[in-house]
Design a protein around this motif. Structure first.
Motif, PDB file in Angstrom:
ATOM      1  N   PRO A  31      42.106  16.552 -20.123  1.00  0.00           N
ATOM      2  CA  PRO A  31      43.534  16.337 -20.393  1.00  0.00           C
ATOM      3  C   PRO A  31      43.745  15.956 -21.856  1.00  0.00           C
ATOM      4  CG  PRO A  31      42.919  15.272 -18.336  1.00  0.00           C
ATOM      5  CD  PRO A  31      41.643  15.748 -18.974  1.00  0.00           C
ATOM      6  N   GLY A  32      44.519  16.769 -22.569  1.00  0.00           N
ATOM      7  CA  GLY A  32      44.794  16.474 -23.968  1.00  0.00           C
ATOM      8  C   GLY A  32      43.960  17.254 -24.961  1.00  0.00           C
ATOM      9  N   ALA A  33      42.946  17.957 -24.467  1.00  0.00           N
ATOM     10  CA  ALA A  33      42.124  18.719 -25.421  1.00  0.00           C
ATOM     11  C   ALA A  33      41.464  19.908 -24.739  1.00  0.00           C
ATOM     12  CB  ALA A  33      41.059  17.818 -26.041  1.00  0.00           C
ATOM     13  N   SER A  34      41.496  21.043 -25.427  1.00  0.00           N
ATOM     14  CA  SER A  34      40.671  22.178 -24.993  1.00  0.00           C
ATOM     15  C   SER A  34      40.070  22.795 -26.245  1.00  0.00           C
ATOM     16  CB  SER A  34      41.506  23.188 -24.211  1.00  0.00           C
ATOM     17  OG  SER A  34      42.280  23.951 -25.084  1.00  0.00           O
ATOM     18  N   TYR A  35      39.003  23.552 -26.079  1.00  0.00           N
ATOM     19  CA  TYR A  35      38.261  24.042 -27.245  1.00  0.00           C
ATOM     20  C   TYR A  35      39.123  24.971 -28.081  1.00  0.00           C
ATOM     21  CZ  TYR A  35      34.005  25.359 -29.754  1.00  0.00           C
ATOM     22  OH  TYR A  35      33.035  25.562 -30.721  1.00  0.00           O
TER      23      TYR A  35
END
Lengths: 472, 472, 472
Positions: A170-174
């Motif tokens: 939650p809040g970050a993906s690559y």
């Protein structure tokens, strides 16, 4: 092509909006991907000539055929299994549908084309680092493995909605827009592993481990390769955009191009001046260094070129030019022989590119929001992903090169390495002396002796005797 | 690139016409400019190889690095100030907004990309005329000045709605569609000024002022450059079109392409036959002449290719081929040394192109309306603008070359000119002999002596001694 | 290009659907044809370098100028009459309108551009087979005849709605999507006829009729040509698509690209392995064989690439790679000298491509419907058309070459053939020795003797004496 097609195109168009408009949008983006994908395909020529100019004349045919064959093997393996592993839904680790493109939905076709050329690019990067000593059959195997397995799985992680890196937390993906880590990082890491397993070329280091230059045989070919790569890599970044229905889409696509050339400029000029002005370096304006800086610069903004300001692109490229010089020096210190500096260009760009994305992305970059937890989370996820991708690549390619080495398929014999690979393995010297006559405009050369020994094989017994039996 | 993008592209498209359609139109023209602009960027490769083939082998690396670096310096300077001076609104003389592209509106981004490659083209033209004797640092300065100042201001006059040449007088405004005068004229005039300040290469004229040929070292490179330039220049003209919402837009874009290739054909074939049949010339079918005629022909319809009939394009090109032969002869008579005939190609095309636009434009051309006052007014304004542009260019570039000359930065020493620039300045001979071995297929060459003197610098003390200390 | 254009483009767009949308569709397809057509134009560079690398250095300038000139002569003759014969309505045999493009309707313009580059391609194919011995004037004549007459009429039959092959019979019309037979077949058949009339090069066969290899002088040029041809030929196939208003159009265009690269891969890899593993062949991994297999593979799916599954493309290409090896062997057995193997590549691909279309077309292919009468009818009509096209081509080109031979214009003298064509005919040796100096990095070479004999003509009496008076 027939005129009737044209007639159909103007007559048949109906007026059933909005489907017609959605269809056109969808076709425009498809055409955009196909045309830019074709230009990226042409980039293979750039790798081939950058490398051909950088090896000695005795290995020229060898390096050229490798670059031809890897794009062909890549097409077959990416069609058969690579695309399925990458984008065939499946689980978080690997895709499992669309083998042989069976049941592939419509939008997948132009998407396949772009991704195939990316896979071929990742494979091509390696050929430079293993040049002048790897066996041809070994090269065939490695091309197939990287385009069917190593690269597809890494790209599944980061670019498929089912991949664990894209799902993220939650809040970050690559965030790697067009492949700093996935293409240049993967290719560069394979290059490093390959160079380590192969060891240096004969004569590259003296008894004390000091490097000796083994200069390439034709600077203009290097320049040709560099120009085509700049053209191809900028188009590569541009081709990764995928929408045309927003009012900012065309400007964003153009921004990608602008950021790419500025990053390339920064990398090239910093590398050029570092080589010229650094007191311990040679005091020359080096074309080869300049071209490597250019490629490093563009490759290092792949991850971020859609989401940074132009000044940041210039800065990222400039730093990439500097890190290239450091990598290049360090690689030699470790007595690793990389005839093309492929590791210092691509692995370097992959790592720095992911850091730079985390710093300068105009939404979440730490440069703008160093107090923001989400930005640190994004940075952390990018670094974790980068680590995972490089670990995956080094483990799988390490295993592959290990097997090739243990079975004796990895490196040519010393005898062939000294003679060069072109004549014994390929039967085709790059510049057969018999074929040079009055092209030089020299009177004494023009009387062609038709009885003279022919250098190409197949019709000449005498010649065969001179040629080491192909072992590869 | 990720599949989720594709999914978004097909799902998100809404039905709120007509904005959606206007957006798509706008994106189509943006994409068109980006893709064609990328191909025009590739044209830099064409200049590089036309020039590399036309110089002696000892100056090959030098001419290649110049062509690499000018496109990179051009990117930085056109981003920083060039675009602002050209298209940043402002007054009739100069633009004053959008430095570093700050606050640039959306459509400006793809427009920037096209115009950057045009600026780089204008700069590249000069490199041919000053080849084999200009200092590298001098070249860096001149590339920056032309792409940041000289060319942008000329293009502001003629292509920005605030420019005085575009505003024009009632009934006439300057008509140069894709830059016969603004790109080829500006580049060609800089080339003339540069060649005048530099003076001829050593050995180019004998004591009596008669020219001696100093042939280039590789005809195939010249041909490669010629092919790429033809591809690039036609695309260049095509890329200057800016609408897709009219029912005649696609045909007009195609007409630009048709006119360009016909003009190129006319120029090439007339130059080819003139060289072959003129009793005072050499009686040969000359490839180099043919290629120069081709480039001159295409460049001479830049101004008019969107507004002439195909037969007129062929005629304009044919006359350009003839005037090329005359210019080329005259330049030698004045003892000006232009290794690439850049002046006879580009300045000639710039001047003749503007005259031809005034004659054959299908709306106002004097050929059709020689009794019409407006047509004469248009002709007059075109000539005035041409004169202003060439005067501006010669004054500013003259000042620049004068300063470089007075400060001793302009020309390399005689010693370096004789040795060639590649080894002393760049440390990279184009074809290091050490790297040629069994590539030639010759048995006696194949035993590589690893102790032999290496030719590239940086790791070899012995070599350094042989190399003139870099002075540039 | 001016900013006002951009302003117009964003402001003027009105909302009068559906015409606006139809107009945009029409412009998108037009732009698609122009951009891909430009890339196909670049393919001329590929032919030029494939051939330049495959001849001896003494004939390099000659082969390059032929490739430059045929695209220029092709432009003029296809503009003047070729397009009119091909697509100017008329009767079932020949078109009769649009000479000089007069009264050409709007959609015809971008259509002209694509078809012009196809015509130039057909002409270029021949230059390989007649290399190193045909007179330059003879080549000028033949280029004009094939692009103005032979190819246009064949394409009228099959691609114009008035042509008898397209009209066909109830249930069948000729199916050659992008020209296996019409471009590669026509070009390859002309190549065969030309090679037959010219006879082999001196020294190609010994007294017993056994072939001796006359290897080309620069393998990297062959590779450059091969890469560009792959890029160009795939784009060629893609450019033949003509609709963007259907929801499957973009996928179909991409499928064409996918099928093209898979067919090329199949051809290259089968040819490569056949050469390597066949007990009677040389046991080498041959780059030249690989490239020829690649081109043959792509050319053989021209006819069917829009209507086959990817696996079929791979299979068709693979078989083409095998038939290439057989043709290449047979051509030599018949003592025909084809320096580029152009016949074995293109004529082979033309014939096999039409058979393959009949077998694997996913609607009517015999492989799927071997009990279906319509499929047999389609097969029959394809074979009849192929026969008609090849007969037409061999008859007309045979007559042309016969006239050229009888009038003594066909082949250069033995003296010139031995000396090579570059110096006597063109006055431009490809690599003038005088221009090679310290580019090699050799100290002893660097003192340029400015009094030395210049090799280029025109300003040097001494040189003229050495040069055979141009006879061509």
């Amino acid at each position: 092509m027939s005129t009737s097609g044209i007639l159909i195109a103007s007559n048949v168009t109906s007026t059933k909006n909005p489907w017609q408009l959605n269809t056109l949008e969808y076709n425009v983006i498809g055409i955009f991907h196909i045309v830019t994908g074709l230009i990226v395909f042409f980039m293979q020529t750039g790798f081939a000539f950058l490398e051909a100019g950088s090896v000695r004349s005795k290995n020229t045919t060898n390096i050229l055929i490798k670059n031809v064959v890897d794009m062909l093997i890549g097409a077959i393996s990416y069609w058969a299994v690579g695309y399925a592993f990458a984008f065939g839904d499946g689980n978080t680790f690997i895709g499992t549908k669309y083998f042989l493109l069976i049941n592939l939905p419509g939008p997948g076709y132009s998407f396949w084309w772009c991704n195939y050329v990316y896979a071929a690019t990742a494979a091509s990067i390696v050929s430079g680092a293993v040049a002048e000593r790897i066996k041809f059959t070994s090269y065939l195997v490695y091309s197939a493995v990287i385009t069917s397995f190593i690269y597809p799985i890494a790209s599944h992680w980061a670019w498929d909605p089912h991949g664990w890196l894209m799902i993220g937390v939650p809040g970050a993906s690559y965030q790697d827009f067009s492949g700093s880590s996935l293409i240049h990082g993967v290719g560069g890491m394979c290059a490093l592993i390959g160079a380590l397993f192969l060891g240096p070329r004969l004569g590259r280091f003296d008894k004390n481990g000091n490097p000796k230059n083994l200069p390439g045989h034709t600077v203009p070919f290097v320049a040709l390769g560099g120009f085509i790569l700049a053209f191809g890599l900028i188009t590569f970044n541009v081709s990764s955009y995928f929408r045309v229905n927003g009012s900012l889409d065309a400007p964003k696509i153009a921004l990608i191009g602008i950021n790419s050339i500025l990053a390339g400029s920064g990398g090239a000029i910093v590398a050029l001046f570092t080589k010229r002005l650094h007191p311990k370096l040679s005091n020359h304006w080096s074309l080869l260094t300049c071209i490597n800086g250019l490629i490093t610069g563009i490759a290092s903004v792949c991850a971020s070129c859609n989401s940074i300001y132009p000044w940041a692109a210039l800065l990222i490229g400039a730093i990439a030019g500097l890190t290239f010089m450091v990598w290049s020096w360090a690689i030699l210190k470790f007595r690793i022989d990389d005839p093309l500096d492929a590791i210092s260009v691509h692995l370097n760009a992959g790592i720095w590119g992911m850091i730079a994305q985390s710093l300068f992305n105009f939404k979440t970059g730490l440069f703008y929001r160093h107090m923001d937890k989400t930005s640190w989370l994004q940075f952390g996820w990018n670094m974790l992903g980068l680590l995972a991708i490089l670990t995956w690549t080094s483990a799988t390619s390490g295993l592959m090169f290990l097997i090739l080495k243990k079975t004796g398929y990895l490196r040519v014999s010393e005898e062939i390495e000294i003679k060069g690979l072109d004549v014994p393995i390929h039967g085709e010297p790059a510049y057969p002396r018999i074929s040079y006559g009055s092209g030089w405009g020299i009177e004494s050369d023009v009387e062609m002796d038709t009885s003279v020994l022919m250098l190409l094989p197949s019709d000449n017994e005498d010649n065969e005797a001179r040629v080491v039996k192909s072992q590869n």
